[in-house]
Design a protein around this motif. Structure first.
Motif, PDB file in Angstrom:
ATOM      1  N   CYS A 130     -41.560   6.217  -4.120  1.00  0.00           N
ATOM      2  CA  CYS A 130     -41.987   5.018  -4.841  1.00  0.00           C
ATOM      3  C   CYS A 130     -41.495   3.719  -4.220  1.00  0.00           C
ATOM      4  O   CYS A 130     -42.058   2.661  -4.484  1.00  0.00           O
ATOM      5  N   ASP A 131     -40.434   3.775  -3.419  1.00  0.00           N
ATOM      6  CA  ASP A 131     -39.936   2.535  -2.812  1.00  0.00           C
ATOM      7  C   ASP A 131     -40.581   2.267  -1.456  1.00  0.00           C
ATOM      8  O   ASP A 131     -40.200   1.340  -0.764  1.00  0.00           O
ATOM      9  N   GLN A 132     -41.539   3.104  -1.042  1.00  0.00           N
ATOM     10  CA  GLN A 132     -42.205   2.865   0.242  1.00  0.00           C
ATOM     11  C   GLN A 132     -43.679   3.265   0.190  1.00  0.00           C
ATOM     12  O   GLN A 132     -44.193   3.929   1.063  1.00  0.00           O
ATOM     13  N   GLU A 133     -44.312   2.833  -0.870  1.00  0.00           N
ATOM     14  CA  GLU A 133     -45.733   3.124  -1.060  1.00  0.00           C
ATOM     15  C   GLU A 133     -46.588   2.124  -0.285  1.00  0.00           C
ATOM     16  O   GLU A 133     -46.075   1.070   0.104  1.00  0.00           O
ATOM     17  N   PRO A 134     -47.891   2.396  -0.137  1.00  0.00           N
ATOM     18  CA  PRO A 134     -48.585   3.625  -0.476  1.00  0.00           C
ATOM     19  C   PRO A 134     -48.169   4.758   0.475  1.00  0.00           C
ATOM     20  O   PRO A 134     -48.001   4.512   1.671  1.00  0.00           O
ATOM     21  N   ALA A 135     -48.011   5.934  -0.074  1.00  0.00           N
ATOM     22  CA  ALA A 135     -47.547   7.050   0.741  1.00  0.00           C
ATOM     23  C   ALA A 135     -48.433   8.260   0.531  1.00  0.00           C
ATOM     24  O   ALA A 135     -49.114   8.379  -0.488  1.00  0.00           O
ATOM     25  N   ALA A 136     -48.448   9.131   1.516  1.00  0.00           N
ATOM     26  CA  ALA A 136     -49.246  10.357   1.413  1.00  0.00           C
ATOM     27  C   ALA A 136     -48.543  11.480   2.147  1.00  0.00           C
ATOM     28  O   ALA A 136     -47.713  11.238   3.034  1.00  0.00           O
ATOM     29  N   LEU A 137     -48.857  12.693   1.764  1.00  0.00           N
ATOM     30  CA  LEU A 137     -48.402  13.869   2.498  1.00  0.00           C
ATOM     31  C   LEU A 137     -49.607  14.395   3.261  1.00  0.00           C
ATOM     32  O   LEU A 137     -50.685  14.537   2.694  1.00  0.00           O
ATOM     33  N   ILE A 138     -49.412  14.673   4.541  1.00  0.00           N
ATOM     34  CA  ILE A 138     -50.479  15.356   5.286  1.00  0.00           C
ATOM     35  C   ILE A 138     -49.842  16.581   5.925  1.00  0.00           C
ATOM     36  O   ILE A 138     -48.930  16.447   6.751  1.00  0.00           O
ATOM     37  N   ALA A 182     -38.625  12.414   9.907  1.00  0.00           N
ATOM     38  CA  ALA A 182     -39.612  11.916   8.947  1.00  0.00           C
ATOM     39  C   ALA A 182     -39.543  10.405   8.933  1.00  0.00           C
ATOM     40  O   ALA A 182     -38.478   9.826   9.144  1.00  0.00           O
ATOM     41  N   GLU A 183     -40.689   9.763   8.686  1.00  0.00           N
ATOM     42  CA  GLU A 183     -40.679   8.296   8.701  1.00  0.00           C
ATOM     43  C   GLU A 183     -40.288   7.750   7.334  1.00  0.00           C
ATOM     44  O   GLU A 183     -40.937   6.875   6.794  1.00  0.00           O
ATOM     45  N   VAL A 184     -39.202   8.286   6.819  1.00  0.00           N
ATOM     46  CA  VAL A 184     -38.797   7.942   5.470  1.00  0.00           C
ATOM     47  C   VAL A 184     -37.585   7.018   5.534  1.00  0.00           C
ATOM     48  O   VAL A 184     -36.717   7.181   6.379  1.00  0.00           O
ATOM     49  N   LYS A 185     -37.571   6.045   4.629  1.00  0.00           N
ATOM     50  CA  LYS A 185     -36.414   5.141   4.545  1.00  0.00           C
ATOM     51  C   LYS A 185     -35.493   5.592   3.429  1.00  0.00           C
ATOM     52  O   LYS A 185     -35.949   6.144   2.434  1.00  0.00           O
ATOM     53  N   ASN A 186     -34.200   5.320   3.593  1.00  0.00           N
ATOM     54  CA  ASN A 186     -33.271   5.626   2.505  1.00  0.00           C
ATOM     55  C   ASN A 186     -33.168   4.462   1.528  1.00  0.00           C
ATOM     56  O   ASN A 186     -32.994   4.671   0.335  1.00  0.00           O
ATOM     57  N   ASN A 187     -33.231   3.257   2.058  1.00  0.00           N
ATOM     58  CA  ASN A 187     -33.098   2.061   1.208  1.00  0.00           C
ATOM     59  C   ASN A 187     -31.900   2.125   0.265  1.00  0.00           C
ATOM     60  O   ASN A 187     -32.033   1.862  -0.931  1.00  0.00           O
TER      61      ASN A 187
END
Ligand SMILES: Cc1cc2nc3c(=O)[nH]c(=O)nc-3n(C[C@H](O)[C@H](O)[C@H](O)COP(=O)(O)O)c2cc1C
Ligand code: SF4
Ligand code: FES
Lengths: 609, 182
Positions: A130-138, A182-187
């Motif tokens: 939710c803190d890095q939307e819009p997001a999707a899983l492929i 993964a291109e995910v942020k921890n924030n």
């Protein structure tokens, strides 16, 4: 139904291979179905027959499981399957344009798979970003901060059968490590004394094993620690009653289902502090005399699995996990089990059913899991944050923990803040801050509403911003979602009610039918066909659903409607008809057009008059 | 002193007449009923049309065709208090099991594929009421004042409602045992 013979034999081969690998273990049914879905991009009908045969369980049980979870499908979902997140925060961040771009580039609509079965477009209700939307899983890869331009790029690679990994941007912290990538942020915005400080694995466990198991439970009890998953049950009491059972084996389960839209702190904990969480589980295992632990990891976080397994391996090699821990007579091991997409599997008894390879349907309680849980043995289920707190309490003492927070809510809480603010992310704060203070921390201005606790929590208006985040006032699993004055609250309420209609497990009527009726009634109000009577009906039905539902999902699902009716009556008053006391949406011409067409006649709307 | 009688209309829309049977299942109280109630438009006295304004309308069944809708609207117009009697009136009930199946499939099953079908054609005489896209519960068509649960509701419940109305009492909080089923 005709089956392609070569597909049939491939399926058979796969099932035989899988059941052999998992040693005919029925509790691994989800894992097997996951592999079948991943290879065939669907669960082919014969797979169900073969699984039933090989595992020696009724076909209906396999089919029941296969049809329950969002990420299993009886139709082909394409070699590349896009699951676009449609949570309210994703919509606020521009999901609509992104979805349009997907449809345009792929040449199909959401809900469809392309004819050549290369790409399928689907939606899902929460992927914990939710803190890095819009997001999707492929295909289990996470894509964050999507834009229409990026979508074009992605679909191009998909059409060329290219590598998704090549599209992934580098992530933050451990997200950039080789096993996660993964291109995910921890924030992580606020670091506090419990989670994001220096930490050396094993120290807390040593203290625990030197003091003894009953002393561990006593220390947890004295610290005032309560469950961080939302319900807030006293952790020491839970561990104590599990330990007091007379049983051959007991289990420790870590609940990483994190399905409440707006929570994502468990993801960050598992990414940055997995050792601390696992150490808390080992300490719990020691305290309740269990030999096995299970991490129930939501499917959306499957990108963390390899990495977490390596962390577990590391703990084993340090003799902190596995046989004869720290050379003692205490043995304890942890396995990771993946879900397959179902919010209800966060409810502890549904989670246990799912971990056993079944449909994620809640059990009747009592008996509670502490008495009869996994495989009907005494089991404690806790949130990762709870395990992390427990480990720190053992290391630093109950008093250290109790001094933080308020008298009835000791320690700290991880908040997952998202929505309209400058700094969305993770905040480790002491219990007791007001909503207004937290809005200040994250830089939120022009706030219309704050939702504390996700869709199943509370919609608060300005008038209530001086309420406190703590168990005696605003109790929460940590979701803190902000909606600014430019937002249309109705579309958010609608999104959340839709969420519950999709996520109900369907077991009991008030929740299965009630939520759909509530959604329809809301839609009637939203398009301007509502009257005061409709609002009254929403309230009555909402209260009924809460009262008559069997588990926490149904007991809280009407909250988006009920709390907004209470705190934002003006938005409803603005749209309901004041001139009439009843409105029907019935339209004779529309209602009779279908049958008239099929019977090849005019409907004769005036009949009999 | 002669009391003024309660004027009652009843109808069965997409129902099975089970609720009407239940109304008649009041045993010896039926003698009392005649004393306190005057039926107007109702299958009980075979009045086909309203001849006066009614105090109470009892509706069994939901709406599956245009004729049901017309009758229901007429009931709303002529009855001060309108009550949905039974599961079909409240939710659509058994007939609503067709909801969600396409009209083509439904009519073909009934008029082409059914095992007892002889002359295969979908009736299209304009005198036949048009079928609706789905079975509607009554409260989606007109305002309903009270709902009597049950399939069919107990005679005691219907009796209680009649008496409450005669005595001018509210229909809230009906006696639980009269609609507890298990
Ligand atoms: C519908 C529903 C979803 C839930 N989802 C979660 C979840 O994702 N994570 C979680 O820790 N607890 C969740 N819970 C609460 C769990 O049932 C359980 O209380 C919790 O895991 C206990 O851990 P704790 O005492 O450490 O909080 C959920 C409950 C319900 C009713
Ligand atoms: S309340 Fe909803 S989710 Fe819970 S058991 Fe009933 S149907 Fe399932
Ligand atoms: S006809 Fe009365 S409930 Fe069906």
């Amino acid at each position: 139904m005709e089956q392609n013979p070569s597909l049939d034999s491939q399926v058979r081969q796969k099932v035989v291979q899988l059941t052999k690998f998992y040693q005919q273990d029925k509790t691994q049914l989800l894992a097997m179905l996951r592999e079948i879905q991943s290879e065939f991009r669907m669960i082919p009908g014969p797979a169900i027959d073969y699984l039933a045969e090989e595992l020696d369980i009724p076909r209906i049980q396999v089919e029941g499981t296969a049809s329950f979870y969002h990420f299993f499908s009886s139709k082909n979902r394409g070699r590349y399957t896009v699951y676009m997140n449609t949570s309210a925060t994703s919509e606020m961040a521009g999901a609509a344009a992104v979805m349009l771009a997907f449809e345009k580039a792929a040449g199909i609509k959401f809900g469809q798979t392309s004819e050549n079965q290369q790409i399928g477009l689907f939606t899902t209700s929460c992927i914990g970003m939710c803190d890095q939307e819009p997001a999707a899983l492929i295909n289990d890869f996470v894509f964050t901060h999507l834009t229409p331009a990026r979508v074009e790029e992605i679909v191009k690679v998909i059409k060329e059968n290219g590598s998704l990994q090549s599209l992934i941007k580098s992530g933050e912290g451990k997200n950039s490590s080789a096993l996660v990538s993964a291109e995910v942020k921890n924030n992580i915005r606020f670091k506090g004394p419990v989670f994001f400080t220096d930490y050396a694995p094993g120290e807390a466990l040593k203290v625990a094993m030197e003091s003894g198991s009953l002393e561990v439970i006593e220390a947890i009890r004295k610290s005032g620690l309560r469950g961080r998953g939302g319900a807030g049950f006293p952790t020491g009491q839970k561990w104590g009653s599990c330990r007091a059972t007379d049983a051959e084996s007991r289990y420790v389960i870590c609940n990483v289902d994190e399905g409440e839209p707006g929570t994502f702190k468990d993801r960050v904990l598992l990414t940055e502090r997995p050792e601390l969480i696992f150490e808390g589980m080992i300490i719990a295992g020691y305290a309740i005399e269990a030999k096995q632990g299970i991490v129930y990891l939501r499917s959306e976080y499957s990108y963390l699995k390899k990495y977490l397994e390596q962390v577990l391996e590391g703990l084993r090699s340090q003799n902190l996990l596995g046989r004869r821990i720290l050379k003692s007579r205490f043995s304890f091991d942890i396995q990771i089990k993946l879900g397959a997409g179902a919010y209800i599997c966060g409810e502890e008894s549904a989670l246990i059913e799912s971990a056993e390879g079944k449909r994620g349907q809640p059990r009747n309680r009592p008996p509670f899991p502490v008495v009869s849980g996994y495989l009907h043995q005494p089991t404690i289920v806790n949130n990762p944050e709870t395990f992390g707190c427990a480990a720190k309490i053992i290391l630093k003492g109950s008093d250290w923990f109790k001094k933080m927070g308020t008298s009835a809510s000791s320690g700290v809480k991880l908040l997952s803040i998202s929505g309209d603010c400058e700094k969305p992310g993770i905040y480790e704060v002491q219990w007791g801050h007001t909503v207004r203070e937290i809005l200040g921390f994250c830089g939120a201005t022009e706030v219309l509403a704050v939702q504390v606790g996700g869709p199943s929590g509370n919609f608060l208006s300005e008038k209530e911003f001086d309420r406190k985040i703590c168990y005696s006032d605003l109790s929460t699993g940590g979701a803190f979602t902000i909606f600014s004055k430019k937002r249309d609250l109705f579309s958010i309420i609608h999104n959340h009610m839709e969420f519950f209609t999709k996520e109900t497990c369907g077991f009991c009527v008030p929740c299965r039918a009630g939520n759909t009726l509530l959604l329809k009634q809301l839609e009637k109000v939203m398009i301007g066909n509502g009257t005061a009577l409709d609002l009254k009906k929403i309230e009555e039905l909402g209260l009924l659903v809460k009262k008559a539902s069997r588990c926490g999902l149904g007991q809280s699902s009407p909250n988006p409607l009920l709390t907004s009716l209470k705190n934002f009556p003006e938005i409803y008053q603005r749209v309901v008809r004041q001139d009439v006391d009843y409105m029907s949406q019935f339209n004779m011409e529309f209602a009779t057009s279908d049958s008239a067409k099929v019977a090849n006649r005019k409907p004769n709307l005036e009949i009999g008059d | 002193m002669s009391k003024t009688k309660l004027i009652v209309a009843t109808t069965s829309l997409a129902g099975c007449f089970g609720c009407h049977m239940s109304l008649l299942d009041i045993d010896e109280r039926i003698l009392e009923l005649v004393e306190v109630v005057e039926f107007n438009r109702s299958p009980i006295d075979d009045f086909k049309e309203f001849t006066k304004e009614c105090d109470l309308g009892l509706v069994e069944g939901g709406c599956c065709n245009a004729e049901n809708v017309r009758v229901l609207r007429e009931f709303r117009e002529h009855c001060k208090i309108l009550v949905a009697v039974g599961q079909c009136a409240i939710t659509g009930g058994l007939p609503a099991m067709r909801n969600g199946i396409s009209m083509k499939e439904l009519l073909e099953e009934a008029y082409f594929n059914g095992v007892t079908v002889g002359n295969k054609m979908i009736p299209n005489d304009e005198e036949i009421p048009a079928i609706l896209d789905r079975v509607y519960p009554c409260h989606e068509i007109v305002k309903i004042d009270a709902f009597l649960p049950g399939c069919a509701p107990r005679a005691d419940l219907i009796w209680e409602v009649l008496n409450r109305i005669i005595e001018g009492k509210s229909l809230d909080n009906l006696t639980y045992k009269n609609f507890k089923y298990d």
